[in-house]
Design an enzyme around this catalytic site. Sequence first.
Site, short mmCIF file in Angstrom:
data_model
loop_
_atom_site.label_atom_id
_atom_site.label_comp_id
_atom_site.label_asym_id
_atom_site.label_seq_id
_atom_site.Cartn_x
_atom_site.Cartn_y
_atom_site.Cartn_z
N THR A 1 0.81 -1.22 0.00
CA THR A 1 0.00 0.00 0.00
C THR A 1 0.84 1.27 0.00
O THR A 1 1.80 1.37 0.75
CB THR A 1 -0.90 0.04 1.25
OG1 THR A 1 -1.66 -1.16 1.26
CG2 THR A 1 -1.83 1.22 1.24
N ARG B 1 -11.79 -9.91 -2.24
CA ARG B 1 -11.48 -9.20 -0.98
C ARG B 1 -11.08 -7.75 -1.28
O ARG B 1 -10.31 -7.46 -2.18
CB ARG B 1 -10.32 -9.93 -0.26
CG ARG B 1 -9.90 -9.29 1.05
CD ARG B 1 -8.72 -8.34 0.89
NE ARG B 1 -8.21 -7.88 2.17
CZ ARG B 1 -7.34 -6.87 2.30
NH1 ARG B 1 -6.90 -6.23 1.24
NH2 ARG B 1 -6.92 -6.50 3.49
N VAL B 2 -11.60 -6.83 -0.49
CA VAL B 2 -11.23 -5.42 -0.58
C VAL B 2 -10.77 -4.98 0.81
O VAL B 2 -11.41 -5.31 1.81
CB VAL B 2 -12.43 -4.56 -1.05
CG1 VAL B 2 -12.13 -3.09 -0.93
CG2 VAL B 2 -12.80 -4.91 -2.49
N GLY B 3 -9.68 -4.24 0.87
CA GLY B 3 -9.16 -3.77 2.15
C GLY B 3 -9.63 -2.37 2.49
O GLY B 3 -10.67 -1.89 2.01
N ASP B 4 -8.85 -1.69 3.32
CA ASP B 4 -9.23 -0.35 3.79
C ASP B 4 -8.94 0.76 2.77
O ASP B 4 -9.58 1.80 2.78
CB ASP B 4 -8.48 -0.03 5.09
CG ASP B 4 -6.97 -0.09 4.91
OD1 ASP B 4 -6.49 -0.97 4.16
OD2 ASP B 4 -6.25 0.73 5.52
N GLY C 1 -1.13 -1.32 6.15
CA GLY C 1 -1.19 -2.47 7.04
C GLY C 1 -2.42 -3.30 6.78
O GLY C 1 -3.01 -3.24 5.69
N GLY D 1 -5.78 -4.21 6.34
CA GLY D 1 -6.94 -3.38 6.09
C GLY D 1 -8.16 -3.73 6.92
O GLY D 1 -8.92 -2.85 7.33
N1 GLY Z 1 -3.97 -1.77 3.62
C1 GLY Z 1 -4.19 -2.41 2.40
C2 GLY Z 1 -5.04 -3.57 2.45
O1 GLY Z 1 -5.27 -4.14 3.50
O2 GLY Z 1 -5.51 -3.97 1.40
#
Ligand code: GLY
Length: 344
Positions: free
Chosen positions: A203, A231-234, A255, A257
């Site tokens: 990231t 999957r999608v993170g933050d 980190g 997400g």
């Molecule tokens: N911080 C990026 C993710 O977890 O996808």
Amino acid sequence: MNNRRSFLSKALLSLPVLSSVPLFGQKKQVRKPIVISTWDSGIPVNEAAFEVLKHKDGRALDAVEQGARHIENQINCCVGLGGNPDRDGYVTLDASIMDDKMNCGAVAFLEDIKNPISVARKVMETTPHVFLVGEGARAFALKNGFKAEPKELSKEAEKAYKKWLKKSEYKPVKNIELEQNKALKNGPFAPNRFEDGSFNHDTMGLVALDQAGNLSGACTTSGMGFKLRGRVGDSPIIGAGLYVDNEVGAVTSSGQGEEVIRIAGSHLVVEFMRQGKAPEEACRLAIERLVKINPEKARDFQVGFIALNKYGEYGSYAVNPGFVFSVTTEPGNGKVIETPSYFK
Ligand code: GLY
């Protein structure tokens, strides 16, 4: 004076270091322009952002987009299409951008498009929406002149994926960029790639304050390597991986997400700054909130926030040691700063 020198001197002349403005009801000096970004790979990203910020009328919004594009364009870096794939072998990208007027745009689960950050900006500027995902985001990008890139993994990602397939374990590693330093390959973005094919967070988040005193932020990622498909993170979630309030400050994260989403992390840090906390303290309070959920589990993952307030003051805090961030206040002076952490 030759052209290059005269250009440089003009550019530098346009860089005010401090000005004084009333904010939060008090008069305080402001350091601007400034850009901060996650990890040490943020140094060249900040340089790209400064190509915009060094100009008197350079907008923080353009600066953060340019910084994010710079790293997305590095094919051997994990942030863009060169990143690790999901467990089915496809690279899927997430990105978000936010300006000084509460405008924001995001894309997630986007495939084959090199610059998701610019697609996110296009969503922000040309649609009534904030967030497009998957096939719809891709169709929108293609319709708006973005090119579909070949669906192949970078050499490094392919190697890592093949290695991963042997065990097929999903086990994110904390403190990727520093702790496994010895396993790194050569190259300017080496910290994102490991000989042993281990996971990383992939990231790049950056936030900037321009000479006009306006804030913006951008966050771009290929997400956790070998994640479940879909999957999608933050990073593309406004308020989680990125938040900007031009009256207060701008925050982004790196980190794991899932943990950041749980506490709406970047928005939370901005709210702490609104209450008068300095950037580092605001980040620390958010990290404490996150650790409190499950302190034992928190020992095994990494999350770091970076924050920049309206005065140009900055700070960062992480769950575990090893997180670093990059700060640049004029072209070429970028420095990497170690982030304090909850666990020592
Ligand atoms: N911080 C990026 C993710 O977890 O996808």
